[in-house]
Design an enzyme around this catalytic site. Structure first.
Site, short mmCIF file in Angstrom:
data_model
loop_
_atom_site.label_atom_id
_atom_site.label_comp_id
_atom_site.label_asym_id
_atom_site.label_seq_id
_atom_site.Cartn_x
_atom_site.Cartn_y
_atom_site.Cartn_z
N HIS A 49 0.91 -1.37 -0.02
CA HIS A 49 0.12 0.14 0.09
C HIS A 49 0.75 1.21 -0.07
CE1 HIS A 49 -2.61 2.88 2.20
NE2 HIS A 49 -3.57 2.54 1.35
N HIS A 91 -1.10 10.62 -2.65
CA HIS A 91 -2.42 10.06 -2.24
C HIS A 91 -3.45 11.25 -2.07
CE1 HIS A 91 -5.51 9.64 0.86
NE2 HIS A 91 -5.57 8.13 0.51
#
Ligand code: G3P
Ligand code: CA
Length: 302
Positions: A49, A91
């Site tokens: 991730h 992100h």
């Protein structure tokens, strides 16, 4: 009476000890077989991730390299776009949390983005894992990521906030094409595209129905979904991604019964990893791919 209370106490203590034992590996657990296709329901995926972002600054080449060394099956990438239309890995829409500047990424050109320091924040916040080299870490473009890792790696790419970037899907497909990822001889599942935004995934599916898609969900409470919704998802996607805290065994079974993969995010605790594997999830996003690797290896040896 005292004897009874003592026996009751012993009974409670033993009972508590039993419920706290690590979850056993049962018949639903998928034992990872690397010969299986990445999209097989019998293959359990270790998804790094934002790279190995527990150990290195997220979405940097350094973090992705570490994820690969720690046996991640996939490099997970969140995509944003610069003012001049370049796809970059980040992100947040705002650069403040993960760089030394402030403001929205879509207000910056790629020249501006190249100057950002994307690693010092990590060193300041994670003294145990800080490394001098991280201070030079950059925000990579999608092109740079593909140039660095080529076809040796697998990519799990998230279309983030596409409402903000009208031509994001076209740019992504163009970049995949340029790097040869849309050729017929590319192994299935080498690139997965994920998004919370169903319309963007459906657009990808219309443009190229061979690209495997994952529909993301975030449930505030216990995960719930109708058969009708699952069938709709199945018309364009191979599976769903769900925040793991909302999951139940019954939900996982329902998704699997509808022939969909289910990947849980973002799981960093090994007990939770074991529990989810036992429930039948087919992959986990983790900031610690080495920890998940150990859990997978342990499952193989039982
Ligand atoms: O893409 C799965 C998971 O990463 C979604 O959450 O916020 O970490 O992108 P986020
Ligand atoms: Ca993501």
């Amino acid at each position: 009476m005292k004897k009874f209370l003592l026996l009751l106490f012993i009974f409670i203590v033993i009972g508590y000890g039993c419920t706290n034992k690590q979850a056993p590996i049962n018949e639903k657990t998928i034992i990872n077989d690397e010969n299986e296709s990445l999209l097989s329901p019998n293959r359990f995926l270790n998804i790094a991730h934002r790279g190995a972002s527990g150990y290195a600054p997220e979405h940097t080449i350094e973090s992705y390299e570490l994820g690969e060394r720690m046996h991640g099956d996939y490099i997970e990438i969140d995509l944003q776009m610069t003012k001049d239309g370049v796809l970059v890995a980040m992100h947040d829409m705002d650069v403040s949390r993960t760089t030394d500047h402030k403001g929205s990424i879509k207000e910056l050109t790629i020249d501006d983005v190249e100057k950002l320091d994307a690693g010092s924040w990590f060193n300041e916040m994670n003294k145990d894992y800080a490394q001098p080299a991280f201070a030079n870490a950059k925000v990579p473009t999608l092109d740079e990521i593909f140039e660095t890792f080529g076809h040796e790696s697998n990519y799990y790419i998230e279309i983030k906030t596409p409402e903000e970037y009208p031509n994001m899907v076209d740019e992504l497909l163009k970049t995949l094409e340029k790097h040869g990822f849309l050729r017929d001889d590319v192994p299935e599942g080498k690139v997965i595209i994920q998004s919370f935004h169903a319309e963007s995934l459906q657009k990808v599916h219309q443009l190229n129905e061979n690209i495997p898609l994952i529909q993301l969900y975030r449930f505030d409470r216990t995960a719930a979904i109708s058969e009708k919704e699952l069938q709709k998802v199945r018309s364009y996607a191979v599976g769903i991604g769900v925040n793991y805290k909302s999951l139940t065994k019954r939900f996982v079974e329902k998704v699997r019964a509808n022939d969909l993969l289910i990947h849980a995010y973002t799981v960093n605790d090994e007990k939770e990893m074991r529990k989810l594997m036992n429930w039948g999830v087919t992959g986990i996003f983790t900031d610690y791919p080495d920890v998940l690797h150990e859990v997978i290896e342990e499952a193989k040896n039982i």
